[in-house]
Design a protein around this motif. Sequence first.
Motif, PDB file in Angstrom:
ATOM      1  N   ALA A 123      21.098  -9.088  -3.552  1.00 23.59           N
ATOM      2  CA  ALA A 123      21.805  -9.576  -4.756  1.00 23.59           C
ATOM      3  C   ALA A 123      20.812 -10.198  -5.734  1.00 23.59           C
ATOM      4  N   VAL A 124      19.630  -9.586  -5.820  1.00 23.06           N
ATOM      5  CA  VAL A 124      18.616 -10.116  -6.752  1.00 23.06           C
ATOM      6  C   VAL A 124      18.906  -9.621  -8.165  1.00 23.06           C
ATOM      7  N   GLY A 125      18.238 -10.218  -9.142  1.00 25.44           N
ATOM      8  CA  GLY A 125      18.481  -9.847 -10.530  1.00 25.44           C
ATOM      9  C   GLY A 125      17.948  -8.454 -10.859  1.00 25.44           C
ATOM     10  N   THR A 126      18.629  -7.784 -11.791  1.00 28.49           N
ATOM     11  CA  THR A 126      18.145  -6.494 -12.310  1.00 28.49           C
ATOM     12  C   THR A 126      18.197  -6.571 -13.841  1.00 28.49           C
ATOM     13  N   PRO A 127      17.324  -7.408 -14.420  1.00 31.60           N
ATOM     14  CA  PRO A 127      17.423  -7.656 -15.865  1.00 31.60           C
ATOM     15  C   PRO A 127      17.043  -6.435 -16.694  1.00 31.60           C
ATOM     16  N   SER A 183      12.147  -4.196 -10.333  1.00 34.27           N
ATOM     17  CA  SER A 183      11.010  -4.631  -9.523  1.00 34.27           C
ATOM     18  C   SER A 183      11.431  -5.545  -8.370  1.00 34.27           C
ATOM     19  N   SER A 184      12.403  -6.451  -8.619  1.00 31.90           N
ATOM     20  CA  SER A 184      12.822  -7.355  -7.522  1.00 31.90           C
ATOM     21  C   SER A 184      13.502  -6.567  -6.410  1.00 31.90           C
ATOM     22  N   VAL A 185      14.342  -5.615  -6.826  1.00 28.79           N
ATOM     23  CA  VAL A 185      15.063  -4.811  -5.832  1.00 28.79           C
ATOM     24  C   VAL A 185      14.072  -4.041  -4.956  1.00 28.79           C
ATOM     25  N   SER A 226      10.887  -4.675  -4.473  1.00 27.14           N
ATOM     26  CA  SER A 226      10.015  -5.511  -3.643  1.00 27.14           C
ATOM     27  C   SER A 226      10.774  -5.992  -2.396  1.00 27.14           C
ATOM     28  N   VAL A 227      12.077  -6.276  -2.548  1.00 26.97           N
ATOM     29  CA  VAL A 227      12.868  -6.643  -1.365  1.00 26.97           C
ATOM     30  C   VAL A 227      12.955  -5.449  -0.409  1.00 26.97           C
ATOM     31  N   ALA A 228      13.194  -4.258  -0.974  1.00 22.90           N
ATOM     32  CA  ALA A 228      13.323  -3.060  -0.113  1.00 22.90           C
ATOM     33  C   ALA A 228      12.042  -2.836   0.697  1.00 22.90           C
ATOM     34  N   MET A 246      23.684  -2.881  -1.206  1.00 19.45           N
ATOM     35  CA  MET A 246      23.245  -3.323  -2.528  1.00 19.45           C
ATOM     36  C   MET A 246      24.407  -3.935  -3.301  1.00 19.45           C
ATOM     37  N   LYS A 247      24.275  -5.212  -3.653  1.00 20.25           N
ATOM     38  CA  LYS A 247      25.277  -5.864  -4.502  1.00 20.25           C
ATOM     39  C   LYS A 247      24.795  -5.940  -5.941  1.00 20.25           C
ATOM     40  N   SER A 248      23.491  -5.907  -6.121  1.00 27.15           N
ATOM     41  CA  SER A 248      22.959  -5.925  -7.486  1.00 27.15           C
ATOM     42  C   SER A 248      23.427  -4.664  -8.203  1.00 27.15           C
ATOM     43  N   THR A 249      23.502  -4.759  -9.538  1.00 22.79           N
ATOM     44  CA  THR A 249      23.868  -3.584 -10.332  1.00 22.79           C
ATOM     45  C   THR A 249      22.611  -2.745 -10.530  1.00 22.79           C
ATOM     46  N   PRO A 292      28.937  -2.574  -5.196  1.00 29.01           N
ATOM     47  CA  PRO A 292      28.758  -3.286  -6.469  1.00 29.01           C
ATOM     48  C   PRO A 292      29.706  -4.470  -6.595  1.00 29.01           C
ATOM     49  N   GLU A 293      29.240  -5.461  -7.332  1.00 26.24           N
ATOM     50  CA  GLU A 293      30.009  -6.708  -7.473  1.00 26.24           C
ATOM     51  C   GLU A 293      30.719  -6.718  -8.832  1.00 26.24           C
ATOM     52  N   PHE A 294      31.966  -7.172  -8.811  1.00 24.36           N
ATOM     53  CA  PHE A 294      32.749  -7.183 -10.061  1.00 24.36           C
ATOM     54  C   PHE A 294      33.169  -8.587 -10.470  1.00 24.36           C
ATOM     55  N   ILE A 298      30.404   3.750 -10.754  1.00 20.90           N
ATOM     56  CA  ILE A 298      31.669   3.034 -11.034  1.00 20.90           C
ATOM     57  C   ILE A 298      31.360   1.680 -11.683  1.00 20.90           C
ATOM     58  N   LYS A 299      30.319   1.004 -11.170  1.00 18.54           N
ATOM     59  CA  LYS A 299      29.973  -0.318 -11.712  1.00 18.54           C
ATOM     60  C   LYS A 299      29.569  -0.208 -13.191  1.00 18.54           C
ATOM     61  N   TYR A 300      28.656   0.702 -13.498  1.00 14.69           N
ATOM     62  CA  TYR A 300      28.190   0.831 -14.890  1.00 14.69           C
ATOM     63  C   TYR A 300      29.297   1.332 -15.808  1.00 14.69           C
ATOM     64  N   PRO A 307      25.478  -6.582 -21.925  1.00 11.71           N
ATOM     65  CA  PRO A 307      24.379  -6.110 -22.770  1.00 11.71           C
ATOM     66  C   PRO A 307      23.361  -5.255 -22.003  1.00 11.71           C
ATOM     67  N   LYS A 308      22.956  -5.719 -20.834  1.00 11.94           N
ATOM     68  CA  LYS A 308      21.916  -4.957 -20.111  1.00 11.94           C
ATOM     69  C   LYS A 308      22.500  -3.709 -19.452  1.00 11.94           C
ATOM     70  N   ASP A 309      23.739  -3.804 -18.965  1.00 14.26           N
ATOM     71  CA  ASP A 309      24.297  -2.660 -18.233  1.00 14.26           C
ATOM     72  C   ASP A 309      24.638  -1.500 -19.172  1.00 14.26           C
TER      73      ASP A 309
HETATM   74  N1  LIG Z   1      26.305 -12.611 -13.015  1.00 17.47           N
HETATM   75  C1  LIG Z   1      27.362 -11.812 -12.965  1.00 17.47           C
HETATM   76  O1  LIG Z   1      28.429 -12.113 -13.499  1.00 17.47           O
HETATM   77  C2  LIG Z   1      27.282 -10.492 -12.235  1.00 17.47           C
HETATM   78  C3  LIG Z   1      28.456  -9.823 -11.930  1.00 17.47           C
HETATM   79  C4  LIG Z   1      28.366  -8.615 -11.251  1.00 17.47           C
HETATM   80  C5  LIG Z   1      27.138  -8.086 -10.923  1.00 17.47           C
HETATM   81  N2  LIG Z   1      26.002  -8.754 -11.269  1.00 17.47           N
HETATM   82  C6  LIG Z   1      24.720  -8.167 -10.864  1.00 17.47           C
HETATM   83  O2  LIG Z   1      24.273  -8.849  -9.705  1.00 17.47           O
HETATM   84  C7  LIG Z   1      22.837  -8.971  -9.707  1.00 17.47           C
HETATM   85  C8  LIG Z   1      22.459 -10.435  -9.614  1.00 17.47           C
HETATM   86  O3  LIG Z   1      22.966 -11.083 -10.759  1.00 17.47           O
HETATM   87  P1  LIG Z   1      22.963 -12.673 -10.885  1.00 17.47           P
HETATM   88  O4  LIG Z   1      23.661 -13.004 -12.151  1.00 17.47           O
HETATM   89  O5  LIG Z   1      23.429 -13.261  -9.590  1.00 17.47           O
HETATM   90  O6  LIG Z   1      21.395 -12.937 -11.055  1.00 17.47           O
HETATM   91  P2  LIG Z   1      20.636 -14.346 -11.011  1.00 17.47           P
HETATM   92  O7  LIG Z   1      19.476 -14.172 -11.890  1.00 17.47           O
HETATM   93  O8  LIG Z   1      21.595 -15.454 -11.227  1.00 17.47           O
HETATM   94  O9  LIG Z   1      20.164 -14.452  -9.491  1.00 17.47           O
HETATM   95  C9  LIG Z   1      19.206 -13.613  -8.912  1.00 17.47           C
HETATM   96  C10 LIG Z   1      18.461 -14.399  -7.851  1.00 17.47           C
HETATM   97  O10 LIG Z   1      17.617 -13.517  -7.130  1.00 17.47           O
HETATM   98  C11 LIG Z   1      16.427 -14.222  -6.799  1.00 17.47           C
HETATM   99  N3  LIG Z   1      15.369 -13.259  -6.461  1.00 17.47           N
HETATM  100  C12 LIG Z   1      14.709 -12.409  -7.280  1.00 17.47           C
HETATM  101  N4  LIG Z   1      13.808 -11.681  -6.587  1.00 17.47           N
HETATM  102  C13 LIG Z   1      13.918 -12.086  -5.304  1.00 17.47           C
HETATM  103  C14 LIG Z   1      13.244 -11.715  -4.100  1.00 17.47           C
HETATM  104  N5  LIG Z   1      12.288 -10.784  -4.088  1.00 17.47           N
HETATM  105  N6  LIG Z   1      13.603 -12.323  -2.966  1.00 17.47           N
HETATM  106  C15 LIG Z   1      14.566 -13.277  -2.958  1.00 17.47           C
HETATM  107  N7  LIG Z   1      15.223 -13.673  -4.051  1.00 17.47           N
HETATM  108  C16 LIG Z   1      14.913 -13.082  -5.217  1.00 17.47           C
HETATM  109  C17 LIG Z   1      16.133 -15.038  -8.041  1.00 17.47           C
HETATM  110  O11 LIG Z   1      15.255 -16.109  -7.769  1.00 17.47           O
HETATM  111  C18 LIG Z   1      17.540 -15.479  -8.443  1.00 17.47           C
HETATM  112  O12 LIG Z   1      17.871 -16.748  -7.893  1.00 17.47           O
HETATM  113  C19 LIG Z   1      22.368  -8.290 -10.991  1.00 17.47           C
HETATM  114  O13 LIG Z   1      22.074  -6.946 -10.700  1.00 17.47           O
HETATM  115  C20 LIG Z   1      23.596  -8.353 -11.879  1.00 17.47           C
HETATM  116  O14 LIG Z   1      23.625  -7.317 -12.835  1.00 17.47           O
HETATM  117  C21 LIG Z   1      26.038  -9.955 -11.905  1.00 17.47           C
END
Ligand SMILES: NC(=O)c1ccc[n+]([C@@H]2O[C@H](COP(=O)([O-])OP(=O)(O)OC[C@H]3O[C@@H](n4cnc5c(N)ncnc54)[C@H](O)[C@@H]3O)[C@@H](O)[C@H]2O)c1
Length: 444
Positions: free
Chosen positions: A83-87, A98-100, A102-104, A119-122, A150-152, A207-209, A266-268
């Motif tokens: 559930a890491v960021g995908t900015p 890159s975060s996704v 590197s975790v993989a 995968m919960k990240s988008t 995917p998370e909604f 479906i998420k996008y 915006p990003k999606d």
């Molecule tokens: N925020 C929302 O409303 C929402 C809703 C649905 C889906 N999403 C998707 O979910 C994903 C996460 O969104 P978010 O808003 O929770 O992001 P966020 O930026 O709030 O949190 C991401 C976290 O991941 C951590 N991280 C990054 N790289 C890491 C690594 N290698 N190991 C461990 N931790 C790591 C960061 O430090 C951060 O705390 C994105 O893909 C986003 O598009 C977000």
Amino acid sequence: MNIVVIGTGYVGLVSGVGFSELGNNVVCIDKDEKIIDNLNTGIIPIFEPSLEDLVHKNMKEGRLRFSKDLISEINNADIIFIAVGTPRGKEDGEADLSSVFSVAEELSKNIEKETIVAMKSTVPVGTMKIIEKIFKTKSNNKIIKTASVPEFLREGLAVNDFMQPSRVIVGSNYPEVHSTLYELHRPLIKSNKNLYFQTDTQTAELIKYASNAFLAVKISFINEISNLCEKIGANVEEVADGMGLDKRIGRWGLSTGPGYGGSCFPKDTLALIHTASQNESPLRIVEAAVSVNDSRKAFVFSKISEEFNNDLRNKNFGILGLTFKAGTDDLRDSPSMDLIPKLIEYGSNIRAYDPQGIDEARKKLEGPIVWCKDIYEASENVDAIIFMTEWSEFDSKNIDFNRIATLVKKKIIIDFRNMYKPYDITSLGFDYISLGRKVSRSID
Ligand SMILES: NC(=O)c1ccc[n+]([C@@H]2O[C@H](COP(=O)([O-])OP(=O)(O)OC[C@H]3O[C@@H](n4cnc5c(N)ncnc54)[C@H](O)[C@@H]3O)[C@@H](O)[C@H]2O)c1
């Protein structure tokens, strides 16, 4: 089940806490040490209604832990959620994965037992295929099975959305993964099993996008209708109410405003356009929605500027609302974060207030800004009050406009969320400028 959630932001923390509340043993991991140190002492890194209580409760009951040490936790897990960021990436709107990845990579080298990685990240369509390849080529024993979940959740309603999801979308190419993930989610869908939607990985990713893009289109659509209302003298709120009565359309997303923001739409939308163009299958409707949303920023600014004959020098504005929507402390792509620097650039001074966003905004913005403790302090001696976020604290029943009238320099309210009935404001002696409705001048 034993669950590890990697990434403890809005999605990871809420999901981790949610799964522990359902009775699972959960460890949430983040590379940001401060987040983990804070959580271990009970300090929550984000504002999300009712999250704090649930964190404390599940920690106390021993089902929820926080850790910086990915490697020592992953081999106890039945399921690992990423559930890491995908900015937004630097170019072309492509998602930064890159975060996704590197975790993989880290998982592939360190998982030693049969595990599901979900995968919960988008992530763009095809990402899980690449991750499968990483697992197949780099892991020692090739027993990692993947899924896209995917998370909604909506910020501000995230805990509620987790506990009462509108749907649970699970994509996987492994039947046994589906049965495990169905078991995990079963308590969430007991009221309606149809909420669980099973598909393949690629379809789940899309479906998420497609969902976020569709909602963005709806918002941009009503914003353009709102512009037309202003030209022809119609009322956008009534247009939206009338349209929303049609169940095929629905009222959600038909609230005109300063443009969508936040960490997702915006990003999606940009990432989806990028995927579409890479596959030579353009999404012109989504492209139009993005372009309308971009122009909304200039529109918001010009509406304020025109009210002051395009001379904003030494004007004082009370900005009410900094977050991209109510109920969150998230400032990512928030319309206020775009507007405030522009007003300052044109010579204005700002008094800003937000129920949750001040601490973060203070770190991001500079210039002649007074950070205020409430709406009244933000109203002192201003040329106009500008409502940017629809916080319930700003509901007319919660605000003493008579008191505000005694504090301001000029009685002008500019409302980019259409929160008030024009007569309620003009009858108190204010000029009232809102969206998609006639400008209402003071009637005193
Ligand atoms: N925020 C929302 O409303 C929402 C809703 C649905 C889906 N999403 C998707 O979910 C994903 C996460 O969104 P978010 O808003 O929770 O992001 P966020 O930026 O709030 O949190 C991401 C976290 O991941 C951590 N991280 C990054 N790289 C890491 C690594 N290698 N190991 C461990 N931790 C790591 C960061 O430090 C951060 O705390 C994105 O893909 C986003 O598009 C977000």
